[in-house]
Design a protein around this motif. Structure first.
Motif, PDB file in Angstrom:
ATOM      1  N   TYR A 217       4.126   2.564 -12.099  1.00  0.00           N
ATOM      2  CA  TYR A 217       3.367   3.763 -11.745  1.00  0.00           C
ATOM      3  C   TYR A 217       3.363   4.686 -12.960  1.00  0.00           C
TER       4      TYR A 217
ATOM      5  N   THR B  76      -5.113   5.191  -8.336  1.00  0.00           N
ATOM      6  CA  THR B  76      -5.028   5.835  -7.024  1.00  0.00           C
ATOM      7  C   THR B  76      -6.302   6.637  -6.772  1.00  0.00           C
ATOM      8  N   ASP B  77      -6.683   6.721  -5.500  1.00  0.00           N
ATOM      9  CA  ASP B  77      -7.896   7.448  -5.134  1.00  0.00           C
ATOM     10  C   ASP B  77      -7.623   8.951  -5.022  1.00  0.00           C
TER      11      ASP B  77
ATOM     12  N   GLU C  66      -2.189   5.248 -12.640  1.00  0.00           N
ATOM     13  CA  GLU C  66      -2.318   3.814 -12.875  1.00  0.00           C
ATOM     14  C   GLU C  66      -1.176   3.092 -12.185  1.00  0.00           C
ATOM     15  N   VAL C  67      -1.521   2.107 -11.384  1.00  0.00           N
ATOM     16  CA  VAL C  67      -0.530   1.209 -10.814  1.00  0.00           C
ATOM     17  C   VAL C  67      -0.797  -0.147 -11.472  1.00  0.00           C
TER      18      VAL C  67
ATOM     19  N   THR D  53       1.099   5.810  -1.149  1.00  0.00           N
ATOM     20  CA  THR D  53       0.571   7.039  -1.712  1.00  0.00           C
ATOM     21  C   THR D  53       1.486   7.487  -2.834  1.00  0.00           C
TER      22      THR D  53
ATOM     23  N   ILE E 160      -4.712  -0.816 -11.007  1.00  0.00           N
ATOM     24  CA  ILE E 160      -5.253  -0.090  -9.858  1.00  0.00           C
ATOM     25  C   ILE E 160      -5.132   1.400 -10.160  1.00  0.00           C
TER      26      ILE E 160
ATOM     27  N   TYR F 249       0.854  -1.184   0.000  1.00  0.00           N
ATOM     28  CA  TYR F 249       0.000   0.000   0.000  1.00  0.00           C
ATOM     29  C   TYR F 249       0.888   1.232   0.000  1.00  0.00           C
TER      30      TYR F 249
ATOM     31  N   ARG G 123      -3.858   7.289  -2.851  1.00  0.00           N
ATOM     32  CA  ARG G 123      -3.589   5.988  -2.227  1.00  0.00           C
ATOM     33  C   ARG G 123      -3.908   4.816  -3.163  1.00  0.00           C
ATOM     34  N   TYR G 124      -3.180   3.731  -2.952  1.00  0.00           N
ATOM     35  CA  TYR G 124      -3.419   2.479  -3.671  1.00  0.00           C
ATOM     36  C   TYR G 124      -3.096   1.325  -2.736  1.00  0.00           C
ATOM     37  N   GLU G 125      -3.575   0.139  -3.085  1.00  0.00           N
ATOM     38  CA  GLU G 125      -3.226  -1.076  -2.340  1.00  0.00           C
ATOM     39  C   GLU G 125      -3.332  -2.274  -3.264  1.00  0.00           C
TER      40      GLU G 125
ATOM     41  N   GLU H 232      -4.231  11.813  -7.912  1.00  0.00           N
ATOM     42  CA  GLU H 232      -5.400  10.960  -8.142  1.00  0.00           C
ATOM     43  C   GLU H 232      -5.348  10.395  -9.557  1.00  0.00           C
TER      44      GLU H 232
END
Length: 137
Positions: free
Chosen positions: A77, A57-58, A42-43, A28, A55, A26, A62-64, A39
Motif C-alpha cells: 500500500y 483505490t477509488d 496504489e495497491v 478500504t 490497483i 477487498y 476501496r480496492y479489490e 483515493e
C-alpha cells in the motif's frame, strides 16, 4: 516485534467474484489520524515475488483483488508522503477440498504521514500474514 497473524479460515464470500475458486481480497484504505478514505492509493500485488497487478483505490478508498491458489502474495500500500505498509497472503497450502467456492478477506489498511527522521524499519515486515491453518478449519 509484533506480527499479527490472520488465519485463512475465512467465511465463504457471498459477493460476486470473477472466478469462484480464488481468494477475493477487498478493503478500504484510510488516513490513520482522520479515518478519511484515501483515493488513489496504489495497491501493488506481487505473486511469488513478481509484480502481478497495480490497483488504485477509488474515491471511497476501496480496492479489490482476486488471488489464485498455489501462490504467495504480497500486497503493498503506497501513497506519496505516506509510510508504505504491506501484508502477505499465502494460498499455497489450502487443500483442494477447501477451495471450491473461494474465500473472501476484508483487509482494511490505514496509512500515516511519513515524517522526517521517523524510524520505520519495523514496517519492512508485513503488517499481517494470512495462511491456511488446518487446526482452525
Amino acid at each position: 516485534m509484533i506480527t499479527f497473524v490472520l488465519t485463512m479460515s475465512m467465511a465463504v464470500a457471498g459477493l460476486a467474484q470473477e472466478a469462484t475458486d480464488n481468494v477475493y481480497v477487498y478493503g478500504t484504505v484510510k488516513n490513520y489520524v482522520t479515518s478519511v478514505p484515501l483515493e488513489g492509493v496504489e495497491v501493488l500485488v506481487y505473486r511469488d515475488e513478481v509484480r502481478a497487478e497495480r490497483i488504485l483505490t477509488d474515491s471511497l478508498g476501496r480496492y479489490e483483488a482476486y488471488l489464485d491458489y498455489d501462490h504467495l502474495y504480497k500486497l503493498w500500500y503506497l501513497s506519496p508522503g505516506k509510510v508504505t505498509k504491506h501484508i502477505e497472503i499465502d494460498t499455497r497450502s489450502v487443500p483442494d477440498s477447501m477451495r471450491s467456492g473461494g474465500y473472501g478477506m476484508n483487509v482494511d489498511m490505514t496509512l500515516f504521514n511519513n515524517l522526517p527522521g521517523l524510524e520505520m524499519d519495523i514496517l519492512s515486515q508485513p503488517m499481517g500474514i494470512a495462511r491456511y491453518s488446518p487446526v482452525d478449519s
